[in-house]
Design an enzyme around this catalytic site. Structure first.
Site, PDB file in Angstrom:
ATOM      1  CG  ASP A 211      91.458  43.795  44.618  1.00 36.91           C
ATOM      2  OD1 ASP A 211      91.141  42.712  45.147  1.00 36.91           O
ATOM      3  OD2 ASP A 211      91.240  44.901  45.141  1.00 36.91           O
TER       4      ASP A 211
ATOM      5  CE  LYS B 149      98.538  26.237  47.680  1.00 33.76           C
ATOM      6  NZ  LYS B 149      98.935  26.479  49.106  1.00 33.76           N
TER       7      LYS B 149
ATOM      8  CG  HIS C 192      92.487  29.783  55.402  1.00 35.56           C
ATOM      9  ND1 HIS C 192      93.356  28.969  56.099  1.00 35.56           N
ATOM     10  CD2 HIS C 192      93.270  30.473  54.526  1.00 35.56           C
ATOM     11  CE1 HIS C 192      94.582  29.161  55.680  1.00 35.56           C
ATOM     12  NE2 HIS C 192      94.561  30.072  54.726  1.00 35.56           N
TER      13      HIS C 192
ATOM     14  CG  ASP D  17      99.120  36.824  44.400  1.00 38.56           C
ATOM     15  OD1 ASP D  17      98.851  37.769  45.169  1.00 38.56           O
ATOM     16  OD2 ASP D  17      99.396  35.680  44.794  1.00 38.56           O
TER      17      ASP D  17
ATOM     18  N   GLY E  84      95.367  34.081  43.783  1.00 42.38           N
ATOM     19  CA  GLY E  84      96.314  34.152  44.896  1.00 42.38           C
ATOM     20  C   GLY E  84      97.416  33.126  44.752  1.00 42.38           C
TER      21      GLY E  84
END
Length: 356
Positions: free
Chosen positions: A245, A259, A263, A225, A202
Site C-alpha cells: 500500500d 505515472k 491524478h 502495487d 502503481g
C-alpha cells in the site's frame, strides 16, 4: 411568451452558429462510439493486413458485418474519415479507397504501441455510465463519486471484486505504459540514466519497469502495487514485485516513478503519496512524475481539450483532478521537496522531476 417578443440579441448568423455549436457537443459521443465500433469491427487491422488502401467493396468483403447494412457502413466510414481516423483516396476505377492515418495506426490490435485496449475501457458502460450522474452528484451528498453512484462501489472496489474488469483495466494501463516508455527511453533517456534502483509505484504488471530496465541494464526496478494486482507475477534479478500500500510504505530507492498516479487522488491523499515518495528516495534521489499539467502544451492541437477531458474523468471516477502548474508547485512544496524540473515531454502529459 410569443416567439416574436423574445429578445435574444442575436443575428440570424449568430443564432444558427450557436445552434450548430450546441448540436456539435450534443452528438460528440457519436465520434467516440464510432471509434469504438471501428476497433470492435477490426477495421484498422484489416486495412493494415491488406498493406495498401482498400475500396469500400473490398472492406465489405473482409469485415464480418450483415451485408444488408453496407450503406450504413459507408456512413460509418464517412464519419471516421471526418474524425481523421482514416483517409479517402481515389482508385483507378474511381471507387473511393480508405487508408490508415497515424491515429488509426495506434488502434491496431497487438501492435507494440496500440491504445485500443484503453479506448475500449474508457468507452465501456462501466466507465461511461457515471457521466449520467454528474448533476445528481453535484446536488447531493449520497455518493463520494459519480462512479460510486452509478456502480454502487468505488472504482478500485469494482476492479478488485470483478477480476475480468481488473484484467481489462490492467491491459489498458499496460498499453499506455508501452507508449510512454517508448518516448521516455527514446527521447528522454537522460532522465533515468545513472539511476541504480527505481520503484514504479502503481506499476501494475511491470510493463513500464520492464522497458526501463531493458533501456538501462545496470538498473534494478521494483514494482509496488496492490497484492491482488501483482499476485502470480514472477520476479527476476532486474525486476521484482511487491504487494503493498503506497499510503503505508514505499521501498527505498534512488528514484520513484509515479505515472498517472497522483491524478487519481485529491490533494490530501496526493500529498501523503508524495511525502512517502520523498522519504523513500532521500537526499540525492528524485521522484519522477508523469502526469497532466493543465495548460502545458496548450497551443498544440487538441492537447488542452484532452487535459480538460481527463480532469472531468478524474472528477467522475475518483473526485480527484488534473492540476495546473501552480497546483503542482503547491503540492510538491507542501510535501517537502526543495526543487523540481518540468519537461513538457508527453503531449497531453508532462514530466516532473521533484528533488528532496
Amino acid at each position: 411568451m410569443a416567439l416574436q417578443n423574445m429578445d435574444i440579441s442575436l443575428s440570424t448568423e449568430q443564432l444558427l452558429q450557436a445552434q450548430a455549436h450546441v448540436w456539435n457537443h450534443m452528438y460528440a459521443f457519436a465520434n467516440s462510439m464510432s471509434l469504438k465500433c471501428a476497433i470492435q469491427l477490426g477495421i484498422p487491422d484489416i486495412l493494415h493486413k491488406h498493406d495498401h488502401p482498400m475500396t469500400l467493396s473490398q472492406l465489405l468483403k473482409a469485415i464480418p458485418i450483415n451485408k444488408e447494412k453496407s450503406q450504413s457502413f459507408q456512413r460509418l466510414m464517412r464519419a471516421l474519415v471526418n474524425s481523421n481516423f482514416f483517409i479517402e483516396e481515389n482508385s483507378n476505377n474511381q471507387e473511393v479507397c480508405y487508408w490508415l492515418t497515424p491515429a488509426s495506426r495506434l488502434l491496431l490490435k497487438g501492435a507494440p504501441l496500440t491504445v485500443a485496449p484503453l479506448v475500449q475501457v474508457v468507452l465501456d458502460p462501466t466507465f461511461t455510465n457515471p457521466w449520467h450522474y454528474m448533476s445528481e452528484w453535484f446536488k447531493h451528498e449520497n455518493h463520494a463519486t459519480q462512479f460510486e453512484a452509478a456502480n454502487g462501489c468505488t472504482f478500485w472496489e469494482k476492479l478488485a471484486n470483478k477480476p475480468s474488469m481488473g484484467r481489462f483495466f490492467d491491459e489498458a494501463m499496460s498499453c499506455d505504459s508501452r507508449l510512454v516508455a517508448h518516448v521516455l527511453t527514446k527521447d528522454y533517456k537522460h532522465v533515468i540514466d545513472g539511476i541504480r534502483t527505481l520503484v514504479d509505484v502503481g506499476g501494475g504488471n511491470g510493463t513500464m519497469a520492464k522497458a526501463i530496465v531493458e533501456a538501462v541494464p545496470t538498473m534494478k526496478c521494483t514494482v509496488l502495487d496492490l497484492p491482488h494486482v501483482v499476485a502470480g507475477l514472477e520476479s527476476t534479478d532486474k525486476l521484482s514485485y511487491i504487494g503493498g500500500d503506497m499510503f503505508q510504505s514505499i521501498p527505498s530507492a534512488d528514484a520513484i516513478l509515479l505515472k498517472f498516479i497522483i491524478h487519481d487522488w485529491d490533494d490530501e491523499e496526493g500529498l501523503k503519496i508524495l511525502k512517502r515518495c520523498k522519504d523513500a528516495v532521500g537526499i540525492g534521489g528524485k521522484v519522477i512524475i508523469i502526469d497532466v499539467v493543465v495548460g502545458v502544451n496548450h497551443d498544440v492541437d487538441e492537447v488542452l481539450e484532452d487535459q480538460l477531458h481527463f480532469d472531468m474523468a478524474m472528477m467522475s471516477y475518483f473526485n480527484a483532478k488534473e492540476r495546473t502548474m501552480n497546483e503542482w508547485e503547491k503540492l510538491i512544496s507542501a510535501a517537502g521537496f526543495t526543487s523540481y524540473k518540468l519537461t513538457p515531454a508527453f503531449g497531453v502529459r508532462s514530466l516532473i522531476e521533484a528533488y528532496p
